[in-house]
Design an enzyme around this catalytic site. Structure first.
Site, mmCIF file in Angstrom:
data_model
loop_
_atom_site.group_PDB
_atom_site.id
_atom_site.type_symbol
_atom_site.label_atom_id
_atom_site.label_comp_id
_atom_site.label_asym_id
_atom_site.label_seq_id
_atom_site.Cartn_x
_atom_site.Cartn_y
_atom_site.Cartn_z
ATOM 1 N N GLU A 137 3.778 -9.026 5.044
ATOM 2 C CA GLU A 137 5.153 -8.872 5.538
ATOM 3 C C GLU A 137 5.955 -10.134 5.285
ATOM 4 O OE1 GLU A 137 5.711 -7.929 9.657
ATOM 5 O OE2 GLU A 137 4.103 -6.466 9.655
ATOM 6 N N GLU B 217 -0.600 -7.849 13.995
ATOM 7 C CA GLU B 217 -0.356 -9.213 14.485
ATOM 8 C C GLU B 217 -1.002 -9.484 15.847
ATOM 9 O OE1 GLU B 217 3.856 -10.058 14.285
ATOM 10 O OE2 GLU B 217 3.640 -10.637 12.207
HETATM 11 C C1 GLA Z 1 6.149 -8.634 12.768
HETATM 12 C C2 GLA Z 1 5.709 -7.219 12.920
HETATM 13 C C3 GLA Z 1 6.673 -6.242 12.332
HETATM 14 C C4 GLA Z 1 8.088 -6.623 12.640
HETATM 15 C C5 GLA Z 1 8.337 -8.009 12.164
HETATM 16 C C6 GLA Z 1 9.743 -8.448 12.391
HETATM 17 O O1 GLA Z 1 5.717 -9.211 11.615
HETATM 18 O O2 GLA Z 1 4.434 -7.004 12.391
HETATM 19 O O3 GLA Z 1 6.378 -4.979 12.882
HETATM 20 O O4 GLA Z 1 8.307 -6.545 14.004
HETATM 21 O O5 GLA Z 1 7.498 -8.880 12.867
HETATM 22 O O6 GLA Z 1 10.003 -9.689 11.807
#
Ligand code: GLA
Length: 662
Positions: free
Chosen positions: A302, A148
Site C-alpha cells: 500500500e 496492519e
Molecule cells: C492503512 C490501511 C488501509 C487504509 C490506509 C489509509 O494502510 O491498511 O486500509 O486505511 O491505511 O492510509
C-alpha cells in the site's frame, strides 16, 4: 512462491462499496491501466458473515470470477482486522481495553483483542471458510492475512497471556523482579497474579515493564498471524501467505522475528512529509522491507496517490511514478496502492485513490495509467538482486525502550536518528541494508549503529567481531547505554560498547533548542554544530577525530575512532546535522562511487551478466547520462531508448540496462 510473470500493480479493491454496475467499469479501467493484482476482502467480515455462522460468499464469488476473466489476480484477505457489530455485542470481552481501562467498541476498524479466545476462534472460523472456498480459485495469487497488525489491549485476557509470556521469558518471579528493578518504588511482586499489563497508573510507569509488554504484544500478534497462516497453507501450500506490515510508533510488531512466517514481506508506506522528505521515506521503507525479508522477494502493498496528513494534497506530476519505482529499484515485486477507487462515504472517503472521485479523466489516473505501462516493461528485473553498499542497525525494541517517559531528554527520536543516517547515505548514492542486532551482520564495508540505546552483551560481541574482521563501524550517541531490560550499564556510557569504542562518557549533556556547540577536527574539518545532544567524553583507547568548541565541554572529544583488529570503530557522541553526519560517514568509509547530483537517486540491481541502474530524478533540473557516469552501451528499459547522450528530465526516471561490470 510461484514467481509472477510480471510485476504486480494494483491496489485494495473494495467492490462491495459499489453497485455491481460499477464493477464492469472497474474491470475496463483496470485493464486500461495494466492492473495485475488487487487486494480484496480486507474489511468484508460483516458482509461475508452477516450473522454468526451464516455466510454469504456469493458476491465474493462474482468478484473473483470477474477478476479472473479479466486476467487480474487477487490477494485475498482474511477480514479479521474488523469484526462485525454482531460479534462485538455477542463477545464484549473480545474488544480491546485501553491503558485507561476503557473498553472500545465497533464503529471504526481494528477493534479487537488479539488475546481474547472468542475473537481468536471467530478469526479461525472465517479463515477456514475462506480457505475451503477459495484456496484453489484461479484468481488467487496470495493470501493477505488481517490488516496492519497493531491494536494494543490491556484486558484481563491480555493480563493472563502476558503473565504466561513473562513466565517463559524470565522463568521465576525473582528474575522478573530483578530484570524490572521492582525494588524501586515498592513494586516488588510476590505472586504472578499481581503482574498486570501497564495500565494507567499514578505517575511514571516502569520502563522495563513497558518494554516487556510491547515484546509480549509483538509475539501475540505473530501468534495470531501464524494460526491463520497454518489454516491457509494447509488448504493449498502453493499459495503464498503474507500480511501488510505497517510502520508507526504504535505498531507492536517486530518484523525481524517474522522472517520465515511470511512467504513474502509486504509493507504499507505512508510518508509524513512531502517533496524530498517523502522521496527519502519511500527509499527508507523499501530498504527496511527488503532487509526484513532477508533479501527475499517483497512487495509494496500500500501507498497513496496523494500526500496524506491533515491536508490531503496531490502529489507533484511524476511523483506517483518515482515513489513507486524507488520500491521496484529496491526489490519490490511491484507497486500497490490503497485503494483502487476513491470511496464516496465512510471514514476514508477523502483518502486519495488510483481512480479519484473525478474519474478516469484526471491527472491522477493518467499517471496511474503511465505507471502501469512502465511497470509492464520492467518484468525482467523482478529477480535481480539489489546492490547494497552499507548496513545500518535497526531495532524496534530500541524504539520501544526510547518511548518510555523520563529519559534524559524528552526529544530522543529513535526512528528520526536512524532515518537521518539512512538519508545521509542515500544522498551519497549508497543503498542501505538494514540489520537486526540479534542476527548475523551483513558483510558490507560500513556498518552504522545509530542510537542503539538497548544493547545486549551478545550484540556488543557481534559488533566487536565485525570490526575485528575488518569492518568499519560508526556508533552514534546513546548506543550501548542500557541492557535488554532497559537497565543502565554502570561504569560510564556507552556501556556495552566502551571497550570496542575505547571511550567512556562520564556524563550526558543534552542540549536545549537554543544551545548549539561547534564540533571541529584538529585539521580544521568543520563538523557543523552539535544540536540536542552532547557528552562529556574521555578517551581511553581511541583517537580524537573532532572536539567540542565552546560551551561546558570546550576542547573535549566529540567524535573518536579506534583501530580494532583489521577494522575501525567510530563514536559520534553528539547530534550532528545531515551534512556533518554525512561527512563523518564518508570519512569513516569512503563511498565506492561519486555521489549523484543533489536530489537524484541512483540504485543498482544485478542479474546474471546484466545490471539495471535506476535513476529517479527528484530534482528540478534534468541530469545527463554522463553526469551520472552511465555506461555508453546502456539502454533505458522504461522508454526503450539508448541511454547514451540521454538526459533524465526534471522529475523523470530511467531504468538503464547495462552489461554487468565489476
Ligand atoms: C492503512 C490501511 C488501509 C487504509 C490506509 C489509509 O494502510 O491498511 O486500509 O486505511 O491505511 O492510509
Amino acid at each position: 512462491m510461484p514467481a509472477p510473470t510480471s510485476l504486480w500493480f494494483g491496489g485494495d479493491y473494495n467492490p462491495e462499496q459499489w453497485p455491481e454496475t460499477v464493477w464492469a467499469e472497474d474491470m475496463r479501467l483496470m485493464r486500461e491501466a495494466g492492473v495485475t493484482l488487487v487486494t480484496v476482502g480486507v474489511f468484508s467480515w460483516s458482509l461475508l458473515e452477516p450473522e454468526e455462522g451464516t455466510y454469504d460468499f456469493a458476491w465474493l464469488d462474482r468478484v473473483l470470477d470477474l477478476l479472473h476473466r479479466n486476467g487480474i489476480g487477487a490477494a485475498l484477505a482474511t477480514p479479521t482486522a474488523s469484526p462485525p457489530p454482531w460479534f462485538t455485542l455477542a463477545h464484549p470481552d473480545a474488544m480491546p481495553v485501553t491503558a485507561d481501562g476503557v473498553r472500545l467498541t465497533h464503529g471504526s476498524r481494528d477493534t479487537y483483542d488479539v488475546c481474547a479466545p472468542a475473537y481468536r476462534e471467530a478469526c479461525l472460523r472465517i479463515t477456514r471458510e475462506l480457505a475451503r472456498r477459495y484456496a484453489h480459485h484461479p484468481a488467487l495469487v496470495m493470501w493477505h492475512v488481517h490488516n496492519e497488525y497493531g491494536t494494543h489491549t490491556h484486558s484481563a485476557h491480555a493480563a493472563r497471556a502476558f503473565r504466561d509470556w513473562l513466565r517463559d521469558r524470565h522463568g521465576t518471579l525473582e528474575a522478573l523482579n530483578d530484570a524490572w528493578t521492582t525494588a524501586f518504588w515498592s513494586q516488588r511482586y510476590s505472586a504472578w497474579e499481581q503482574v498486570q499489563p501497564p495500565r494507567a497508573t499514578q505517575y511514571l510507569p516502569n520502563p522495563a515493564h513497558l518494554l516487556d509488554f510491547r515484546r509480549f504484544l509483538a509475539d501475540a500478534m505473530r501468534a495470531h498471524y501464524r494460526a491463520q497462516r497454518d489454516v491457509l497453507r494447509a488448504a493449498n501450500p502453493a499459495v503464498p501467505v503474507t500480511t501488510n506490515l505497517a510502520f508507526g510508533s504504535w505498531v507492536p510488531v517486530n518484523p525481524w522475528t517474522w522472517d520465515g512466517d511470511l512467504d513474502l514481506v509486504a509493507v504499507d508506506v505512508y510518508p509524513d512529509s512531502t517533496g524530498a522528505g517523502a522521496a527519502h521515506q519511500h527509499a527508507f521503507a523499501a530498504d527496511l522491507a527488503r532487509s526484513w525479508g532477508g533479501r527475499r522477494p517483497w512487495l509494496l502493498m500500500e501507498q497513496a496517490t496523494g500526500h496524506l496528513g491533515n491536508r490531503v494534497r496531490p502529489k507533484a506530476p511524476g511523483e506517483i511514478i518515482r515513489h513507486s519505482l524507488t520500491h521496484v529499484a529496491r526489490g519490490s515485486r511491484g507497486a500497490m496502492f490503497f485503494q483502487w477507487r476513491a470511496s464516496r462515504g465512510g471514514a476514508e472517503q477523502w483518502h486519495p485513490a488510483m481512480l479519484p472521485h473525478a474519474g478516469a479523466d484526471s491527472p491522477v489516473f493518467s499517471e496511474v495509467r503511465e505507471l502501469g505501462a512502465l511497470l509492464g516493461r520492467l518484468a525482467d528485473v523482478r529477480d535481480a538482486e539489489v546492490v547494497e553498499d552499507a548496513a545500518v542497525v535497526w531495532d524496534p525494541e530500541c524504539w520501544w525502550a526510547l518511548q518510555a517517559p523520563a529519559l534524559p531528554a524528552p526529544d530522543l527520536d529513535y526512528p528520526a536518528a536512524v532515518r537521518q543516517v539512512h538519508r545521509a547515505l542515500w544522498r551519497q548514492g549508497r543503498t542501505v541494508a538494514f540489520a537486526s542486532p540479534h542476527a548475523p551482520l551483513p558483510d558490507l564495508p560500513l556498518l552504522v549503529v545509530p542510537m542503539l540505546y538497548v544493547t545486549s552483551d551478545a550484540t556488543a560481541r557481534a559488533l566487536a567481531a565485525h570490526v575485528e574482521r575488518g569492518g568499519v563501524l560508526v556508533a552514534t550517541y546513546l548506543s550501548g547505554t542500557a541492557d535488554e531490560h532497559a537497565r543502565v550499564r554502570t561504569g560510564g556510557y556507552p556501556g556495552a560498547l566502551r571497550d570496542l569504542l575505547g571511550v567512556r562518557a562520564l556524563q550526558y549533556h543534552p542540549l536545549d533548542a537554543a544551545e548549539q556547540v561547534a564540533v571541529r577536527a584538529a585539521d580544521g574539518t568543520d563538523y557543523g554544530r552539535a544540536r540536542a545532544w552532547s557528552e562529556h567524553l574521555r578517551v581511553d583507547d581511541a583517537r580524537v577525530e573532532a572536539s567540542y568548541v565552546g560551551g561546558p565541554l570546550d576542547g573535549l572529544p566529540a567524535i573518536t575512532r579506534a583501530d580494532r583488529g583489521a577494522g575501525q570503530a567510530w563514536y559520534v557522541s553528539c547530534d550532528l546535522d545531515d551534512a556533518a553526519l554525512g561527512a563523518v560517514l564518508a570519512r569513516a568509509c569512503a563511498p565506492r562511487r561519486p555521489a549523484p547530483p543533489p536530489g537524484v537517486e541512483v540504485v543498482r540491481r544485478t542479474a546474471g551478466d546484466e545490471s539495471w541502474v535506476f535513476v529517479l530524478n527528484h530534482a528540478e533540473r534534468a541530469v545527463s547520462a554522463s553526469e551520472l557516469g552511465l555506461a555508453e552501451d546502456g539502454h533505458d528499459a522504461l522508454r526503450g531508448t539508448p541511454a547514451a547522450g540521454r538526459r533524465v528530465a526534471a522529475g523523470g526516471c530511467a531504468a538503464v540496462r547495462v552489461p554487468r561490470r565489476p
